[in-house]
Design an enzyme around this catalytic site. Structure first.
Site, PDB file in Angstrom:
ATOM      1  N   CYS A 110      39.166  32.480  -9.367  1.00 15.05           N
ATOM      2  CA  CYS A 110      38.400  33.631  -8.891  1.00 15.05           C
ATOM      3  C   CYS A 110      36.926  33.490  -9.241  1.00 15.05           C
ATOM      4  O   CYS A 110      36.540  33.645 -10.405  1.00 15.05           O
ATOM      5  CB  CYS A 110      38.981  34.918  -9.490  1.00 15.05           C
ATOM      6  SG  CYS A 110      38.054  36.402  -9.070  1.00 15.05           S
ATOM      7  N   CYS A 113      35.420  36.726 -10.614  1.00 16.22           N
ATOM      8  CA  CYS A 113      35.746  37.003 -12.008  1.00 16.22           C
ATOM      9  C   CYS A 113      34.984  36.089 -12.970  1.00 16.22           C
ATOM     10  O   CYS A 113      34.483  36.543 -14.003  1.00 16.22           O
ATOM     11  CB  CYS A 113      37.242  36.823 -12.246  1.00 16.22           C
ATOM     12  SG  CYS A 113      38.302  37.636 -11.041  1.00 16.22           S
ATOM     13  N   ASP A 114      34.906  34.805 -12.652  1.00 14.08           N
ATOM     14  CA  ASP A 114      34.440  33.820 -13.623  1.00 14.08           C
ATOM     15  C   ASP A 114      33.186  33.051 -13.220  1.00 14.08           C
ATOM     16  O   ASP A 114      32.689  32.238 -14.005  1.00 14.08           O
ATOM     17  CB  ASP A 114      35.570  32.808 -13.897  1.00 14.08           C
ATOM     18  CG  ASP A 114      36.845  33.486 -14.373  1.00 14.08           C
ATOM     19  OD1 ASP A 114      36.733  34.471 -15.106  1.00 14.08           O
ATOM     20  OD2 ASP A 114      37.936  33.016 -14.006  1.00 14.08           O
TER      21      ASP A 114
END
Length: 284
Positions: A110, A113-114
């Site tokens: 993701c 997300c990261d």
């Protein structure tokens, strides 16, 4: 619920599923642009306002009982006259040694997300389809250099997206190539070894992060005793979500091999809901 039925929605992780990983959705009716999280939150709010029950639990098994079904979760069991399976799909892995060990420690699924962890660094995206392209576009805006590793002769994402990626100065695309090995130093992931499938040549790529985007695997294993499943793991359902099992219906990505779009999942959910209402009326 609007039809006067009692409804329980059981979710093991995040309400909204894969949609919540999309930073921007531009093809959902009524929204010029909306994040997946915002859309999911609005849906959850609507469900609660209607009076449905939301239960955070992971279903471990489900069985046919007299008058309906019993689903057994980690924290409790639930009985109902009908079941809509909308279990979605999860990210596929490559099966390369060390994948589980480095997941969350250099390997991600993701970019939303990261991605921020790799600002100004070199990263790689594995895959060339639409999901991989979305990850790549996000990462290209923050990474020093992005390498896309595609196992086919060309990208398979939408043509406009592929053209945009190919025009970016900091994006490198290597074709007919697969990941052979993860490289680490002192327990930290530092790169990958890739293999050209045509020549057999091996190349080391030094990257700080790797984003896997090689497709989805439907989360349907626990339903094999009550529903038909195709060789790829997807539920086999007709256009109305009916799988030929009395009282069991399917919706969303777990029965959609082709599109995996929020609007299509929502439509299949609406169809399944109306079919449940019809089934209950006919079997009152």
């Amino acid at each position: 619920v609007r039809a006067g039925k009692s409804v329980t929605v059981i979710e093991k992780s995040t309400f909204g599923g894969q949609m919540t990983f999309s930073p921007k959705i531009e093809n959902y009716p009524g929204f010029e642009s909306v994040s997946g999280t915002e859309l999911a939150d609005a849906m959850v709010g609507q469900v609660l306002a209607q009076g449905a029950s939301l239960e955070p639990d992971e279903i471990k098994s489900i069985e046919k009982i007299e008058g309906g079904f019993r689903a057994v979760g980690e924290f409790g069991s639930y009985e109902a006259k009908t079941v809509i399976i909308a279990a979605g799909a999860k990210h596929r892995q490559l099966g390369v040694e060390g994948e589980n060990r480095f997941t969350g420690e250099g390997i991600s699924y993701c970019a939303v997300c990261d991605g921020a962890f790799y600002k100004g660094k070199r990263v790689a995206v594995i895959g060339g389809g639409n999901s991989a392209a979305v990850e790549a576009l996000l990462l290209a805006k923050i990474a020093k250099k992005l390498t896309i590793v595609q196992n086919l002769p060309d990208l398979t994402c939408e043509a406009n997206t592929a053209a945009e990626l190919k025009s970016m100065d900091n994006v490198e695309i290597i074709y007919n190539t697969v990941v052979e090995e993860y490289i680490s130093e002192g327990g930290e992931l530092t790169g990958i070894v890739v293999k050209n499938t045509e020549t057999g040549d091996l190349t080391k790529l030094k990257v700080a992060g790797i984003f896997l985007a090689v497709g989805m695997a439907p989360a349907t294993d626990i339903f094999k005793d009550i529903a038909p499943i195709d060789p790829y793991g997807y539920l086999i359902a007709s256009d109305d979500g009916d799988m030929g099992c009395e009282g069991v219906f399917a919706a969303g990505d777990c029965q959609d091999r082709l599109f995996r779009q929020a609007i299509i999942a929502a439509g299949s959910g609406a169809t399944a809901g109306m079919e449940v209402e019809r089934f209950l009326m006919e079997n009152a």
